[in-house]
Design a protein around this motif. Sequence first.
Motif, PDB file in Angstrom:
ATOM      1  N   VAL A  39      -7.830  -3.487   7.290  1.00  0.00           N
ATOM      2  CA  VAL A  39      -6.398  -3.725   7.487  1.00  0.00           C
ATOM      3  C   VAL A  39      -6.192  -4.323   8.885  1.00  0.00           C
ATOM      4  N   LYS A  41      -3.172  -5.931   9.914  1.00  0.00           N
ATOM      5  CA  LYS A  41      -1.760  -6.198  10.263  1.00  0.00           C
ATOM      6  C   LYS A  41      -1.574  -5.896  11.759  1.00  0.00           C
ATOM      7  N   TYR A  45      -4.194  -4.515  14.793  1.00  0.00           N
ATOM      8  CA  TYR A  45      -3.882  -3.340  15.635  1.00  0.00           C
ATOM      9  C   TYR A  45      -4.141  -3.671  17.116  1.00  0.00           C
ATOM     10  N   MET A  88       0.358  -7.069   1.762  1.00  0.00           N
ATOM     11  CA  MET A  88       0.873  -5.797   1.239  1.00  0.00           C
ATOM     12  C   MET A  88       2.396  -5.713   1.291  1.00  0.00           C
ATOM     13  N   ARG A 140       9.511   3.979  -0.801  1.00  0.00           N
ATOM     14  CA  ARG A 140       9.652   2.852   0.117  1.00  0.00           C
ATOM     15  C   ARG A 140       9.649   1.584  -0.735  1.00  0.00           C
ATOM     16  N   HIS A 170       0.766   4.015  -1.891  1.00  0.00           N
ATOM     17  CA  HIS A 170       0.554   4.419  -0.486  1.00  0.00           C
ATOM     18  C   HIS A 170       1.127   5.822  -0.337  1.00  0.00           C
ATOM     19  N   CYS A 211      -5.386   4.919   2.672  1.00  0.00           N
ATOM     20  CA  CYS A 211      -5.462   4.458   4.058  1.00  0.00           C
ATOM     21  C   CYS A 211      -6.524   5.332   4.739  1.00  0.00           C
ATOM     22  N   SER A 212      -6.686   5.195   6.066  1.00  0.00           N
ATOM     23  CA  SER A 212      -7.726   5.971   6.768  1.00  0.00           C
ATOM     24  C   SER A 212      -7.566   7.464   6.522  1.00  0.00           C
ATOM     25  N   ARG A 227      -8.210   0.949   1.979  1.00  0.00           N
ATOM     26  CA  ARG A 227      -7.530   0.059   2.924  1.00  0.00           C
ATOM     27  C   ARG A 227      -7.569   0.751   4.290  1.00  0.00           C
ATOM     28  N   ILE A 228      -8.541   0.340   5.110  1.00  0.00           N
ATOM     29  CA  ILE A 228      -8.791   1.083   6.342  1.00  0.00           C
ATOM     30  C   ILE A 228      -8.315   0.301   7.560  1.00  0.00           C
ATOM     31  N   GLY A 229      -7.356   0.885   8.261  1.00  0.00           N
ATOM     32  CA  GLY A 229      -6.874   0.304   9.518  1.00  0.00           C
ATOM     33  C   GLY A 229      -7.439   1.076  10.693  1.00  0.00           C
ATOM     34  N   ILE A 230      -6.691   2.056  11.146  1.00  0.00           N
ATOM     35  CA  ILE A 230      -6.945   2.716  12.433  1.00  0.00           C
ATOM     36  C   ILE A 230      -8.385   3.222  12.597  1.00  0.00           C
ATOM     37  N   TYR A 372      -1.204   4.043  17.211  1.00  0.00           N
ATOM     38  CA  TYR A 372      -0.915   2.804  16.504  1.00  0.00           C
ATOM     39  C   TYR A 372       0.025   1.929  17.345  1.00  0.00           C
TER      40      TYR A 372
HETATM   41  C1  LIG Z   1      -1.184   0.144   7.387  1.00  0.00           C
HETATM   42  C2  LIG Z   1      -1.546   0.442   6.007  1.00  0.00           C
HETATM   43  C3  LIG Z   1      -2.815   0.946   5.703  1.00  0.00           C
HETATM   44  C4  LIG Z   1      -3.816   1.332   6.768  1.00  0.00           C
HETATM   45  O1  LIG Z   1      -3.416   2.495   7.421  1.00  0.00           O
HETATM   46  P1  LIG Z   1      -4.347   3.222   8.488  1.00  0.00           P
HETATM   47  O2  LIG Z   1      -3.702   4.532   8.701  1.00  0.00           O
HETATM   48  O3  LIG Z   1      -4.315   2.399   9.725  1.00  0.00           O
HETATM   49  O4  LIG Z   1      -5.713   3.288   7.910  1.00  0.00           O
HETATM   50  C5  LIG Z   1      -3.117   1.127   4.356  1.00  0.00           C
HETATM   51  N1  LIG Z   1      -2.222   0.833   3.385  1.00  0.00           N
HETATM   52  C6  LIG Z   1      -0.993   0.347   3.653  1.00  0.00           C
HETATM   53  C7  LIG Z   1      -0.058   0.040   2.541  1.00  0.00           C
HETATM   54  C8  LIG Z   1      -0.616   0.144   4.969  1.00  0.00           C
HETATM   55  O5  LIG Z   1       0.604  -0.331   5.238  1.00  0.00           O
END
Ligand SMILES: *Cc1c(COP(=O)(O)O)cnc(C)c1O
Length: 388
Positions: A39, A41, A45, A88, A140, A170, A211-212, A227-230, A372
Amino acid sequence: MKEYKPESTSFIEISREAYAGNLRFLKKTFGSNVQFSSVVKGNAYGHSIPEFVPMAEAEGVRHFSVFSADEAWQVLQAIREDSGIMIMGSIFDDALEWAVVNRIEIVVFEPERLKKLLIVAKKTGIPARIHIELETGMNRTGFTKDTLRMMLPLLRENDGNWILEGLCTHYAGAESIANYLRVKQQIKTFRQMAKWLQKQGLVALRHHTACSAAALTYPETVMDMVRIGIAQYGYWPTRETFMHHFLKNPDAGDPLKRVLSWKTHVMSTKEVAPGEFIGYGTSYLAGIPTKVAAIPVGYAQGFTRKLSNLGRVLVGGERTSVIGAINMNMMLVDITETPEVKRGDEVVLIGEQNQKEISVSSFSELSQNLNYETLVRLPDNIPRRIVG
Ligand SMILES: *Cc1c(COP(=O)(O)O)cnc(C)c1O
């Protein structure tokens, strides 16, 4: 000399080694048959899409998720491999054709977007790559069962104009046990809706919900893709998420390593006599003979003014304090205890020096921001350099 471009007053280092280590840990945790969507966006980060994306690809990542079409455009410029890109959140109608032609995957959660995408797909002869987002309780975005039922005839009529890349949802706060029941209910609702859709003949290539925080605390949310961000950037979503991991692996230490550091240099130093105020106004009074260093970073560079008289930096191998107000482009720090510090010495605003660390979370706690938020507030115009 026209080509000469003076350097920025501070720079951000991105550690390839730390990133590779995080990926190894995450992939081992989720299993090798789970697709890893990185991820990116919020300008990855704060790590910067143009620098981060090619590095991630070099480490084997082949799927990127962004919030909006403009971010997808940036990722498309940055990729060198045949990686997938998924939007997304936001895409304006004007951008739909560009997205379809460039095989960008789009999450759909309301009828208008789906209808317009199908029109574009028909016109271009290229199927739209869609992920259907299900409403499971976050309230949402996401299709309810009733809305989806109304969409079924349209999808059937347009067979061949779409590829159902995914079914997704989500969670409304997987990073805190306070939301445990709500998240569990969402998992159940997702499964029921997916099953119902399958009965209607809608079979998705993959299911993805995590997500994470979800992926690291609710293994059943991992499914076919995460879907891994942080976490890929080296941060636990919350302390609770870390505790969850730590209690199961008490001897292993922290497997996540921070990818980003923020550094600058001392611009000048000065001695101040006791009884003098330092900086704007009267917020700091020197009680003893005090030595200060001027640092060319201020709130214009994203060092929040909330850290006036509060922030910490590393200089001369020691942790020291911000003195007085953070200015627009400058701050003063106390070097009384490290008087050998001189002009040109390295200053670490986030990261390590001499085995000491200023973490994003300490920075965040002092300024009352989320990790974040602290990361994404790092301005785009600070240069990023890949190291290691
Ligand atoms: C931002 C986001 C993620 C990633 O979230 P993290 O907590 O950073 O891993 C995954 N899915 C969706 C829909 C998001 O908006």
